[in-house]
Design a protein around this motif. Structure first.
Motif, PDB file in Angstrom:
ATOM      1  N   THR A  97     -25.968  10.370  -8.470  1.00 13.09           N
ATOM      2  CA  THR A  97     -27.421  10.297  -8.615  1.00 13.09           C
ATOM      3  C   THR A  97     -27.866  11.007  -9.886  1.00 13.09           C
ATOM      4  O   THR A  97     -28.726  10.500 -10.634  1.00 13.09           O
ATOM      5  CB  THR A  97     -28.101  10.930  -7.391  1.00 13.09           C
ATOM      6  OG1 THR A  97     -27.674  10.252  -6.210  1.00 13.09           O
ATOM      7  CG2 THR A  97     -29.612  10.839  -7.504  1.00 13.09           C
ATOM      8  N   ARG A  98     -27.308  12.181 -10.153  1.00 12.98           N
ATOM      9  CA  ARG A  98     -27.661  12.896 -11.387  1.00 12.98           C
ATOM     10  C   ARG A  98     -27.284  12.073 -12.617  1.00 12.98           C
ATOM     11  O   ARG A  98     -28.035  12.024 -13.606  1.00 12.98           O
ATOM     12  CB  ARG A  98     -26.957  14.252 -11.434  1.00 12.98           C
ATOM     13  CG  ARG A  98     -27.378  15.215 -10.351  1.00 12.98           C
ATOM     14  CD  ARG A  98     -26.944  16.637 -10.689  1.00 12.98           C
ATOM     15  NE  ARG A  98     -25.515  16.755 -10.914  1.00 12.98           N
ATOM     16  CZ  ARG A  98     -24.613  16.982  -9.970  1.00 12.98           C
ATOM     17  NH1 ARG A  98     -25.000  17.104  -8.688  1.00 12.98           N
ATOM     18  NH2 ARG A  98     -23.327  17.091 -10.259  1.00 12.98           N
ATOM     19  N   ARG A  99     -26.148  11.423 -12.547  1.00 14.90           N
ATOM     20  CA  ARG A  99     -25.700  10.618 -13.692  1.00 14.90           C
ATOM     21  C   ARG A  99     -26.649   9.458 -13.949  1.00 14.90           C
ATOM     22  O   ARG A  99     -27.072   9.230 -15.102  1.00 14.90           O
ATOM     23  CB  ARG A  99     -24.287  10.108 -13.418  1.00 14.90           C
ATOM     24  CG  ARG A  99     -23.712   9.207 -14.492  1.00 14.90           C
ATOM     25  CD  ARG A  99     -22.303   8.756 -14.119  1.00 14.90           C
ATOM     26  NE  ARG A  99     -21.747   7.858 -15.109  1.00 14.90           N
ATOM     27  CZ  ARG A  99     -21.963   6.554 -15.150  1.00 14.90           C
ATOM     28  NH1 ARG A  99     -22.734   5.992 -14.220  1.00 14.90           N
ATOM     29  NH2 ARG A  99     -21.428   5.804 -16.096  1.00 14.90           N
ATOM     30  N   GLU A 100     -26.999   8.707 -12.903  1.00 16.82           N
ATOM     31  CA  GLU A 100     -27.890   7.559 -13.084  1.00 16.82           C
ATOM     32  C   GLU A 100     -29.285   7.999 -13.524  1.00 16.82           C
ATOM     33  O   GLU A 100     -29.929   7.337 -14.349  1.00 16.82           O
ATOM     34  CB  GLU A 100     -27.969   6.750 -11.795  1.00 16.82           C
ATOM     35  CG  GLU A 100     -26.672   6.049 -11.409  1.00 16.82           C
ATOM     36  CD  GLU A 100     -26.254   5.008 -12.427  1.00 16.82           C
ATOM     37  OE1 GLU A 100     -27.130   4.531 -13.187  1.00 16.82           O
ATOM     38  OE2 GLU A 100     -25.057   4.679 -12.477  1.00 16.82           O
ATOM     39  N   ALA A 101     -29.764   9.131 -13.000  1.00 25.56           N
ATOM     40  CA  ALA A 101     -31.082   9.632 -13.401  1.00 25.56           C
ATOM     41  C   ALA A 101     -31.084  10.025 -14.875  1.00 25.56           C
ATOM     42  O   ALA A 101     -32.028   9.722 -15.621  1.00 25.56           O
ATOM     43  CB  ALA A 101     -31.477  10.826 -12.530  1.00 25.56           C
ATOM     44  N   ALA A 102     -30.037  10.705 -15.310  1.00 26.93           N
ATOM     45  CA  ALA A 102     -29.969  11.121 -16.711  1.00 26.93           C
ATOM     46  C   ALA A 102     -29.885   9.912 -17.634  1.00 26.93           C
ATOM     47  O   ALA A 102     -30.567   9.857 -18.679  1.00 26.93           O
ATOM     48  CB  ALA A 102     -28.764  12.038 -16.915  1.00 26.93           C
ATOM     49  N   LEU A 103     -29.056   8.923 -17.273  1.00 24.80           N
ATOM     50  CA  LEU A 103     -28.947   7.731 -18.111  1.00 24.80           C
ATOM     51  C   LEU A 103     -30.244   6.940 -18.131  1.00 24.80           C
ATOM     52  O   LEU A 103     -30.635   6.396 -19.175  1.00 24.80           O
ATOM     53  CB  LEU A 103     -27.794   6.858 -17.609  1.00 24.80           C
ATOM     54  CG  LEU A 103     -26.389   7.443 -17.767  1.00 24.80           C
ATOM     55  CD1 LEU A 103     -25.354   6.496 -17.184  1.00 24.80           C
ATOM     56  CD2 LEU A 103     -26.081   7.730 -19.228  1.00 24.80           C
ATOM     57  N   ALA A 104     -30.935   6.874 -16.997  1.00 21.79           N
ATOM     58  CA  ALA A 104     -32.217   6.163 -16.959  1.00 21.79           C
ATOM     59  C   ALA A 104     -33.231   6.830 -17.883  1.00 21.79           C
ATOM     60  O   ALA A 104     -33.923   6.159 -18.668  1.00 21.79           O
ATOM     61  CB  ALA A 104     -32.740   6.116 -15.521  1.00 21.79           C
ATOM     62  N   CYS A 105     -33.330   8.162 -17.810  1.00 25.53           N
ATOM     63  CA  CYS A 105     -34.258   8.877 -18.690  1.00 25.53           C
ATOM     64  C   CYS A 105     -33.886   8.688 -20.155  1.00 25.53           C
ATOM     65  O   CYS A 105     -34.759   8.499 -21.011  1.00 25.53           O
ATOM     66  CB  CYS A 105     -34.278  10.360 -18.340  1.00 25.53           C
ATOM     67  SG  CYS A 105     -34.972  10.741 -16.724  1.00 25.53           S
ATOM     68  N   ALA A 106     -32.588   8.736 -20.456  1.00 28.96           N
ATOM     69  CA  ALA A 106     -32.161   8.572 -21.846  1.00 28.96           C
ATOM     70  C   ALA A 106     -32.504   7.185 -22.371  1.00 28.96           C
ATOM     71  O   ALA A 106     -32.990   7.037 -23.505  1.00 28.96           O
ATOM     72  CB  ALA A 106     -30.662   8.830 -21.952  1.00 28.96           C
ATOM     73  N   HIS A 107     -32.298   6.157 -21.563  1.00 37.68           N
ATOM     74  CA  HIS A 107     -32.597   4.797 -22.012  1.00 37.68           C
ATOM     75  C   HIS A 107     -34.097   4.580 -22.172  1.00 37.68           C
ATOM     76  O   HIS A 107     -34.539   3.913 -23.115  1.00 37.68           O
ATOM     77  CB  HIS A 107     -32.014   3.787 -21.021  1.00 37.68           C
ATOM     78  CG  HIS A 107     -30.524   3.786 -20.990  1.00 37.68           C
ATOM     79  ND1 HIS A 107     -29.796   3.376 -19.887  1.00 37.68           N
ATOM     80  CD2 HIS A 107     -29.604   4.148 -21.921  1.00 37.68           C
ATOM     81  CE1 HIS A 107     -28.506   3.485 -20.149  1.00 37.68           C
ATOM     82  NE2 HIS A 107     -28.372   3.965 -21.367  1.00 37.68           N
ATOM     83  N   LEU A 108     -34.886   5.147 -21.276  1.00 37.95           N
ATOM     84  CA  LEU A 108     -36.335   5.022 -21.409  1.00 37.95           C
ATOM     85  C   LEU A 108     -36.827   5.737 -22.665  1.00 37.95           C
ATOM     86  O   LEU A 108     -37.676   5.216 -23.399  1.00 37.95           O
ATOM     87  CB  LEU A 108     -37.024   5.592 -20.167  1.00 37.95           C
ATOM     88  CG  LEU A 108     -36.878   4.772 -18.878  1.00 37.95           C
ATOM     89  CD1 LEU A 108     -37.482   5.513 -17.701  1.00 37.95           C
ATOM     90  CD2 LEU A 108     -37.533   3.401 -19.030  1.00 37.95           C
ATOM     91  N   LEU A 109     -36.306   6.943 -22.933  1.00 37.25           N
ATOM     92  CA  LEU A 109     -36.707   7.660 -24.143  1.00 37.25           C
ATOM     93  C   LEU A 109     -36.205   6.955 -25.394  1.00 37.25           C
ATOM     94  O   LEU A 109     -36.872   6.977 -26.440  1.00 37.25           O
ATOM     95  CB  LEU A 109     -36.156   9.088 -24.104  1.00 37.25           C
ATOM     96  CG  LEU A 109     -36.787  10.036 -23.088  1.00 37.25           C
ATOM     97  CD1 LEU A 109     -36.142  11.400 -23.180  1.00 37.25           C
ATOM     98  CD2 LEU A 109     -38.286  10.165 -23.317  1.00 37.25           C
ATOM     99  N   GLU A 110     -35.053   6.327 -25.300  1.00 34.10           N
ATOM    100  CA  GLU A 110     -34.525   5.592 -26.451  1.00 34.10           C
ATOM    101  C   GLU A 110     -35.438   4.439 -26.821  1.00 34.10           C
ATOM    102  O   GLU A 110     -35.713   4.197 -28.002  1.00 34.10           O
ATOM    103  CB  GLU A 110     -33.126   5.084 -26.112  1.00 34.10           C
ATOM    104  CG  GLU A 110     -32.431   4.354 -27.254  1.00 34.10           C
ATOM    105  CD  GLU A 110     -31.049   3.894 -26.848  1.00 34.10           C
ATOM    106  OE1 GLU A 110     -30.486   3.040 -27.561  1.00 34.10           O
ATOM    107  OE2 GLU A 110     -30.536   4.377 -25.817  1.00 34.10           O
ATOM    108  N   ARG A 111     -35.934   3.721 -25.819  1.00 35.89           N
ATOM    109  CA  ARG A 111     -36.872   2.630 -26.105  1.00 35.89           C
ATOM    110  C   ARG A 111     -38.226   3.165 -26.538  1.00 35.89           C
ATOM    111  O   ARG A 111     -38.924   2.556 -27.338  1.00 35.89           O
ATOM    112  CB  ARG A 111     -37.031   1.750 -24.865  1.00 35.89           C
ATOM    113  CG  ARG A 111     -35.788   0.945 -24.530  1.00 35.89           C
ATOM    114  CD  ARG A 111     -36.109  -0.207 -23.607  1.00 35.89           C
ATOM    115  NE  ARG A 111     -36.553   0.247 -22.302  1.00 35.89           N
ATOM    116  CZ  ARG A 111     -35.760   0.402 -21.246  1.00 35.89           C
ATOM    117  NH1 ARG A 111     -34.454   0.156 -21.375  1.00 35.89           N
ATOM    118  NH2 ARG A 111     -36.228   0.809 -20.094  1.00 35.89           N
TER     119      ARG A 111
END
Length: 749
Positions: A97-111
């Protein structure tokens, strides 16, 4: 075409309601409330999708976070939604869960990064500042995950996301001082993959903040070279070579001034690993080999195969790093070509390692391409062409590298090739092939004698003829002369123990006045220690420790030969305790002067701990730990060598280490850590401690409470760690040394 355009428009018209329905469902799963306060069929359908599907529980949360990070939601204000829904899961108990949350935040900030950069600053300055502050806050939390998450897989995923961000949109924030301090911690992460990604990221940031990054990378370069040269573990050497390659590729401007020393270390390691035999560890001497055969007679072949495989992996890593160095340094490598090509030819001839041959071919092409040394390799090394042509029969990857390398080197004139074939027959080429004649002893010439050969000495070592009987030096001189005559006589070896005991009794009585006798006495003692039987040698090492405690700093004149004697018998189980006590006394006597010998001494100490772990015999572990405590601050410069070996002794799930050894390791760390600057090693220290606190496999009951089986083991371990306040003080001090961006709660303590 018109119908296609209408179809596309109709599909584009469905995007908005699909996005809204998806956001409603994700919000109900993650935030337990709708994305927008609304009623009707749309809200009811979203609620039904959130709670009525086949995927439920943690899997539904993972799926929602993954969808949030990958689905196109650019038409909506996602920063606030991300802070409300996804950021809270960065501290979830489940690693996935921590991994998916971190990747989701990173992808949203990247866009979001591109849109934020293009915002009109004059018209919406206040909104942009608030948005930028929100982005920086989320980035700080993501950086916490990349540095301090308990799971290496989560740290690696987050570090990779920061490194692979589109258009390097996070680099402006990561190049700030607080963020760089956090990234410097990851340079020494316990996971090699995290270290490699962190080095690549920090190396790229050197272009944005060179004044802050280059000094830290220069220190890390020296650390990697030290590990490559002095580490006792082949796997550590392999990892150091790979990380050195990452550093070379990511920050060429740092490496260019150090091409010569870096290449020297790589070539030395490649030669030593190629020329080493598969008969066991390199250190420890004959005593170590015999002890290893005694304890592991049932599995010598497996150990040899494992050691050979480790050396082969090390050679592959070193070859790849040499290729990376050639690409970065260019023509600077030209003077070293003739030194490198014979090593590459040896690697190409290795018939038992296809991966090694493939890397050697690639490195050869990189070296020739960077230096412009074309065609000449075929002339200077005639077997090269035939070796490369034979490699064309291997797998497709190797064949591709061979064809590329053949194209880089260029075509050879047919006449020159024919001459090469003739020269390869070997007629009259023995000197060129390294075959040299042996020097014959001329008639009447006396061959030189080896040091230490038995011979009679008629003269006294310490002349006493000019001394008056009333002199204070007369009687000690006469007594020492008589004792040395017995000590030099091999036929009187049965009396040598009493002679040494009497000699040390005289030295104790004389105190510092015995220093004047040492130039004649010490060489004889060293010779006897090398030739005597084991029991006397053990006693003489004990007496040498007493002698060092008497003469203190005056031992420095004999230090090189004394340490050579220690290294000669290192690994002998019966002598380890006395050798370490002697080294402790030398450290106390010489203080900072002893630091210069740490690069050779500490790898042997680490090797003793590694050998104890392999063999299961921890009889010398306590003495090694105590010696490290005595060395104290001298260990700090080489903490990257010592710390992993000590961590393995108490880390759960690594090896079956006795309880007493684990407790002694924690106590040693409790005394060592407060004396050192540990900011760069926070990750390597705190993560193992956190796992110990969470583990139920390590029992640390005191000896008088061995039957407290009802108490949870994790609680008992917590009590043991809490009983070492120095360890906890050192951990707490990280937050002050690393700045406000590093918090103690990052590490889960």
């Amino acid at each position: 075409m018109t119908d296609g355009g209408k179809g596309r428009d109709s599909l584009n018209g469905l995007l908005q309601p699909i996005q809204e329905r998806l956001l409603e469902t994700i919000s109900l799963v993650l935030a337990k409330r709708p994305y927008r306060i609304s009623t009707g069929p749309s809200a009811d359908a979203a609620a039904a999708a959130a709670h009525g599907g086949e995927v439920k529980g943690s899997e539904l949360v993972w799926l929602s976070l993954h969808t949030l990070g990958t689905f196109n939601l650019d038409n909506h204000a996602m920063l606030g939604f991300m802070c409300d829904c996804a950021v809270r899961y960065l501290e979830d108990d489940v690693a996935e869960t921590r991994r998916e949350a971190a990747l989701a935040c990173a992808h949203l900030l990247e866009r979001r990064g591109g849109a934020l950069a293009g915002t009109d600053q004059s018209s919406r300055a206040g909104s942009v500042r608030r948005m930028r502050a929100g982005v920086e806050e989320v980035l700080d939390k993501l950086l916490m995950v990349a540095v301090a998450d308990p799971e290496p897989e989560v740290r690696q995923a987050m570090m990779t996301a920061l490194f692979d961000a589109k258009n390097q949109c996070f680099d402006d924030h990561l190049s700030q001082a607080d963020s760089l301090r956090a990234l410097f911690i990851s340079l020494n992460d316990e996971s090699g993959a995290v270290c490699a990604t962190a080095i690549s990221l920090v190396g790229r940031l050197a272009n944005r903040n060179p004044a802050y990054v280059l000094p830290a990378l220069r220190r890390h370069l020296l650390q990697l070279l030290t590990e490559l040269e002095h580490s006792a573990d082949t796997q550590n050497k392999e990892q150091s070579a790979r990380l050195l390659g990452c550093l070379i590729q990511s920050c060429p401007r740092l490496i260019l001034p150090y091409v010569a020393p870096v290449l020297k270390a790589l070539v030395a390691k490649l030669r030593s690993s190629t020329g080493s035999t598969a008969t066991g560890p390199a250190q420890g001497g004959s005593a170590t080999a015999s002890t290893s055969l005694t304890h592991h007679a049932h599995q010598p072949q497996a150990s040899e195969q494992r050691a050979a495989a480790e050396r082969r992996f090390l050679q592959v890593s070193v070859l790849a790093t040499i290729g990376a160095l050639a690409q970065v340094s260019g023509a600077t490598m030209r003077p070293y070509v003739r030194e490198l090509l014979p090593l590459l030819l040896d690697a190409l001839r290795d018939g038992g390692a296809a991966g090694k041959r493939q890397v050697a071919v690639s490195t050869l092409g990189q070296l020739v391409q960077s230096t412009g040394y074309v065609v000449l390799p075929y002339i200077d090394y005639p077997p090269l062409l035939s070796i490369l042509l034979r490699l064309l029969n291997e797998n497709s990857v190797t064949r591709f590298e061979v064809l590329k390398t053949l194209g880089i080197i260029g075509a050879l004139d047919p006449h020159s090739h024919k001459m090469n074939q003739l020269n390869m027959k070997g007629e009259g080429n023995l000197p060129a092939d390294g075959v040299r004649g042996q020097r014959q002893v001329q008639e009447g010439e006396i061959p030189p004698q080896r040091d230490g050969e038995d011979h009679e000495l008629v003269v006294e070592l310490l002349p006493s003829s000019g001394l008056a009987t009333s002199s204070e030096e007369y009687y000690p001189t006469v007594a020492i002369n008589a004792l040395m005559q017995v000590l030099r006589d091999g036929s009187l070896s049965s009396h040598h123990l009493m002679v040494v005991r009497s000699l040390m009794f005289i030295f104790q009585a004389l105190g510092l006045s015995c220093v004047s006798y040492l130039p004649k006495v010490m060489p004889v003692l060293f010779h006897v220690m090398r030739t005597c039987e084991g029991g006397l040698r053990e006693f003489m090492f004990q007496q040498l420790t007493v002698l060092v405690s008497i003469i203190r700093q005056h031992i420095r004149k004999y230090l090189d030969e004394l340490l050579a004697l220690v290294y000669e018998f290192w690994g002998n189980a019966h002598l380890m305790q006395h050798l370490l006590r002697l080294l402790e006394e030398l450290s106390r006597a010489l203080h900072d002067e002893f630091r210069s010998f740490m690069p050779e001494l500490l790898p042997r100490c680490v090797g003793a701990l590694a050998e104890a772990e392999r063999s299961g015999d921890y009889s010398s572990a306590h003495h090694v730990l105590h010696a490290l405590e005595v060395f104290s601050s001298s260990v700090e410069e080489h903490l990257h060598l010592v710390l992993p070996a000590m961590v393995r002794l108490f880390q759960p799930g690594v090896a079956e280490v006795p309880l007493a050894v684990r407790r002694a390791t924690l106590q040693s760390l409790g005394r060592l850590l407060p004396r050192m600057q540990l900011a760069g090693y926070a990750s390597a220290i705190v993560h193992p401690f956190a796992r110990c606190l969470d583990s139920a496999s390590l029992s640390v009951d005191p000896p008088h409470h061995e039957h407290r089986g009802d108490e949870p083991r994790a609680q008992r371990l917590t009590s043991a760690l809490m009983s070492q306040p120095r360890i906890l003080d050192s951990i707490v001090s990280f937050q002050t040394k690393c700045g406000p961006s590093i918090r103690l709660q990052w590490f889960g303590i």
